[in-house]
Design an enzyme around this catalytic site. Structure first.
Site, PDB file in Angstrom:
ATOM      1  N   SER A   1       0.840  -1.195   0.000  1.00  0.00           N
ATOM      2  CA  SER A   1       0.000   0.000   0.000  1.00  0.00           C
ATOM      3  C   SER A   1       0.879   1.251   0.000  1.00  0.00           C
ATOM      4  CB  SER A   1      -0.964  -0.050   1.191  1.00  0.00           C
ATOM      5  OG  SER A   1      -2.055   0.831   1.005  1.00  0.00           O
TER       6      SER A   1
ATOM      7  N   ASP B   1      -5.790  -3.858  -2.130  1.00  0.00           N
ATOM      8  CA  ASP B   1      -4.703  -3.483  -1.222  1.00  0.00           C
ATOM      9  C   ASP B   1      -4.172  -4.705  -0.470  1.00  0.00           C
ATOM     10  OD1 ASP B   1      -3.153  -2.421   0.864  1.00  0.00           O
ATOM     11  OD2 ASP B   1      -4.518  -0.756   1.212  1.00  0.00           O
TER      12      ASP B   1
END
Length: 309
Positions: A42, A194
């Site tokens: 991320s 993610d």
């Protein structure tokens, strides 16, 4: 023998906090760009892409690199709240994987969030600007950006030899595709979310490299974990509820690396850092406060790396 750097998820504020840690690592004598393997998830993927492309940690922290400055001031960067959601549950596979105990409960709950309405173009643009014109990736040969398959929950480190081929920009966007905030990113026949939905750091992906002797030291920078708990009052209590299972996941990954024979150094926010970070890790209005606080706390956090030099 080698050293790996792992940078975990953390949103806008986790990026700012980690950048201060990277600058301090550099100031105290270790350039993070020299790690044998760079693993990012991320916001951590965004950071290792910058490091892997040769941008110093100090320049990421102070914005002195023109590309970093343009990226951080991009009008396309997300605000403190997600946009209007779109129909669909693109992460429902995470929920099924949690019921089958292939991923943690937190990942299963993330799978119940609707399709995010955000636009990740600012991340794709960053990757396109950073990519080596010959290889299409970072100049560092082992820069891994971790995303999660929205159907199975499998974590995929883009940039590793066995991962699907994609552009650097799409890999960053996939690793940043926060459920409920951004839509999944399609790469080949798979849709990715993610990687932080499954693990805040994915440090355990290094276990094969530890087992074969390629890596014996791992530096884990984890904005979203807090050993020993992190008491809070008011709205920050909600953030701490999210932080607890993430911390347990990092605990397990660090324990597995140590059991395999790696020396692991773990760098996490102090109590002062947590106060600065607040309840919303995407609240851009707190970036300067986070930077200032992290600049003060980072020297003591990084000093523990002395044993690695």
């Amino acid at each position: 023998m080698g050293r790996a750097l792992v940078i975990g998820c953390g949103g806008t504020l986790g990026f700012a906090w980690t950048a201060a840690v990277l600058a301090e690592l550099e100031r105290q004598g270790w350039d993070p760009r020299t790690a044998d393997v760079l693993v990012g998830t991320s916001a951590g993927a965004e950071l290792v892409a910058l490091l892997g492309a040769g941008v110093p940690g100090s320049a990421i922290h102070d914005g002195s690199d023109h590309l970093v400055a343009a990226h951080l001031s991009s009008p396309g960067a997300p605000g403190g709240l997600p946009g209007l959601p779109r129909p669909g549950l693109p992460g429902l596979g995470l929920t099924r994987a949690a019921l089958a105990r292939r991923v943690d409960l937190l990942a299963g709950l993330a799978g119940l969030l609707p399709r995010g309405g955000g636009d990740a173009r600012w991340l794709v643009d960053l990757g396109d600007a950073l990519a080596d014109p010959v290889t299409g990736w970072t100049t560092h040969p082992r820069t891994w950006l971790v995303a999660a398959d929205g159907r199975t929950g499998e974590r995929v480190p883009f940039g590793r030899a066995d991962a699907p081929t994609t552009t650097l920009g799409r890999a960053i966007a996939a690793s940043w595709a926060i459920p409920g905030w951004f839509p999944p990113v399609r790469i080949g026949e798979r849709a990715f979310l993610d990687g932080g939905a499954v693990s805040p750091t994915s440090a355990d992906l290094l276990l094969p490299r530890v087992a074969d002797g390629g890596i014996d030291e791992v530096v884990v920078v984890a904005p979203m974990s807090s050993r020993g708990g992190a008491p809070a009052r008011g709205p920050a209590r909600a953030e701490r509820l999210l932080r607890r299972p993430m911390t347990r996941r990092v605990d397990r990954e660090v324990a597995a690396l140590r059991a395999a024979g790696a020396h692991v150094v773990r760098i996490e926010p102090t109590a002062a850092d947590l106060d600065a970070l607040g309840a919303n890790f995407m609240d851009g209005s707190r970036v300067q406060r986070v930077r200032d606080t992290a600049t003060r706390s980072a020297p003591a956090l990084v000093a523990q790396l002395e044993v690695l030099r």
